[in-house]
Structure formats: C-alpha cells, structure tokens
Scaffold this active site. Structure first.
Site, PDB file in Angstrom:
ATOM      1  N   LYS A 113      -4.277   6.183  13.848  1.00  0.00           N
ATOM      2  CA  LYS A 113      -4.582   6.843  15.122  1.00  0.00           C
ATOM      3  C   LYS A 113      -6.087   6.973  15.287  1.00  0.00           C
ATOM      4  O   LYS A 113      -6.823   6.940  14.303  1.00  0.00           O
ATOM      5  CB  LYS A 113      -3.915   8.225  15.163  1.00  0.00           C
ATOM      6  CG  LYS A 113      -4.379   9.144  14.042  1.00  0.00           C
ATOM      7  CD  LYS A 113      -3.555  10.402  13.971  1.00  0.00           C
ATOM      8  CE  LYS A 113      -4.042  11.336  12.890  1.00  0.00           C
ATOM      9  NZ  LYS A 113      -5.412  11.832  13.059  1.00  0.00           N
ATOM     10  N   ASP A 134      -3.313  12.470   7.326  1.00  0.00           N
ATOM     11  CA  ASP A 134      -4.722  12.177   7.035  1.00  0.00           C
ATOM     12  C   ASP A 134      -5.216  12.580   5.637  1.00  0.00           C
ATOM     13  O   ASP A 134      -6.308  13.146   5.509  1.00  0.00           O
ATOM     14  CB  ASP A 134      -5.624  12.847   8.084  1.00  0.00           C
ATOM     15  CG  ASP A 134      -5.411  12.314   9.499  1.00  0.00           C
ATOM     16  OD1 ASP A 134      -4.490  11.510   9.714  1.00  0.00           O
ATOM     17  OD2 ASP A 134      -6.170  12.727  10.400  1.00  0.00           O
ATOM     18  N   CYS A 182      -5.844  18.005  12.993  1.00  0.00           N
ATOM     19  CA  CYS A 182      -4.795  16.976  13.058  1.00  0.00           C
ATOM     20  C   CYS A 182      -3.406  17.518  12.734  1.00  0.00           C
ATOM     21  O   CYS A 182      -2.417  17.080  13.330  1.00  0.00           O
ATOM     22  CB  CYS A 182      -5.187  15.796  12.185  1.00  0.00           C
ATOM     23  SG  CYS A 182      -6.670  14.991  12.842  1.00  0.00           S
TER      24      CYS A 182
END
Ligand SMILES: [Zn+2]
Length: 240
Positions: free
Chosen positions: A140, A42, A185
């Site tokens: 995701k 990310d 994450c």
C-alpha cells in the site's frame, strides 16, 4: 478413617474442580475460527529500531505477533511500499520537516522521514517474523501522490486496495489487527475494516504507537467509537 487434614484437602480439590470451568469461562478467551483473519500491519525494517521511521519498542511486537499467528488459519500481512519521492515524505516539501503537516487535495497529511521505499531493505518485512502460513502480502502507498495508512483504502478515502474484496471472497467476517503503528496504519486499517462491515479486534500488546501530537489517545478514542474491540494477546486462545 480420614483425618481433618485429609478432609480439608479433599474439600479443597472438590472446590477447585468445581471452580475451574467457571473461572475459565469468566476469562475472555477468543478462539479465532475459519472466518477470522489476523492482519499484520507494516512490520518492516523502517519501522523497527535502526529504521528511518522507527517506532519506539517496535521490535517488541514481533514475538507477540509470531505467537498469536499460530491461532489463525488466515493471516494477511501488509507492507508500506512507497515510490521514491513519495508525497508523504517531508523531503519533497520544501521548508517542511518530518511530523509537520501539509494540506493535500485529499486532506491533511502528516509528513514523515523517507521510509519504506519500494525494493529497499528498509521496506522489507522483519526477518524475525515467523509466519510462514501467511496467505497474502498486500502492499500500500504505492501511488506517488496518495498515502495509504489503511490496508483497505488509500488516504483519498476512495481508492480501494482490494483487501475487503479479498477477505469477503474468502468468507472472512472477523479481523484481528496487530503491528505498527497503533495510531496510524493499525488504527486506520481497523476503522476501515469496521466501515467495510467486519467485526474488528485490535490486539493492543501486539502493536506500538508513534504518538505524535496526541495521536495515540485520539486513535483509541476513534476506534472505541467505531466499535473496534481492544484486546490483549492473552485474550486469544492458543492455536493448535
Ligand atoms: Zn508510509
């Protein structure tokens, strides 16, 4: 005839030469092999300074990740990739503010500012990432009613993103996790990687955390308990 100074110099050289190999061995140096993959989590505009869910010092991970990525033959990147009006957004829960929690069918959900909406600039990977050899970008969090911090499993704990199958299909045994944010994450990805049977390293200085309500300390404790190895970028032997 050698004088005293020359003898000392020679002894010094000998001593150094004999010390060097053991000193090198003593240092933790991990050389990623073909069964190793770097997971870059990310590193997207929304999580960088100026973004809607900026992680403090988030931009500092970029040069570190660029550097270590050169040591890896296999690199996978992830992208948080939400629908507009995603269930993880505080804005869709009346009376709720970001960083508060809400109970959803799959458990407690931290609410966030709107972020990483599909196709927006905020959801784009940082333009400063320099990892042209990355092989896969896994998106995701694209199911409107389920969040997905983890790159392996959605927050319902059962819907697979397919990443474990991909990595196993590529005969990957070890994953190194870096990116944003350490306590969400990155940690969830690392924990699920352990559950999926991988050897897992988190590269601490290649990550930054959000740290809300003690989340960062808890994440490191959970990861240690699960057998995730906490390393620094300097522990990774430089690539070719
Ligand atoms: Zn998200």
């Amino acid at each position: 005839m050698l004088d005293r100074r020359q003898i000392l110099a020679m002894l010094g050289t000998t001593a150094l030469a004999s010390l060097a190999p053991s000193a090198l061995l003593a240092a933790t140096s991990i050389k990623p092999d073909d069964a190793s993959a770097l997971l870059v989590i990310d590193v997207q505009n929304c999580f960088l300074p100026g973004g809607s869910l900026a992680v403090k010092e988030g931009e500092q991970v970029v040069p570190v990740i660029n550097k270590i990525s050169k040591a890896f033959a296999n690199v996978v990147m992830t992208q948080d990739w939400h629908t507009p009006g995603h269930v993880s957004f505080a804005s869709v829960h009346s009376g709720k503010k970001p960083f508060e929690t809400v109970d959803l069918p799959y458990g407690k959900q931290v609410l966030w500012p709107d972020h990483c909406v599909q196709g927006t600039d905020g959801a784009a990977l940082s333009k400063d990432l320099a990892i042209p050899h990355a092989e896969l970008i896994i998106r995701k969090g694209f199911h409107k009613n389920v969040d997905s911090y983890s790159a392996f499993l959605e927050a319902d704990g059962k819907t697979s993103t397919g990443l474990a199958g991909y990595l196993k299909g590529r005969k990957i045994k070890r994953v190194f996790v870096a990116g944003l944010a350490t306590d969400f994450c990155v940690a969830w990805t690392a924990l699920d990687a352990r559950k999926a049977g991988f050897e897992v390293y988190v590269v601490e200085d290649a990550c930054r955390g959000i740290d809300t309500q003690g989340s960062l300390a808890k994440a490191w404790a959970d990861m240690a308990k699960a057998g995730v190895k906490r390393i620094q970028s300097a522990d990774i032997a430089a690539g070719a």
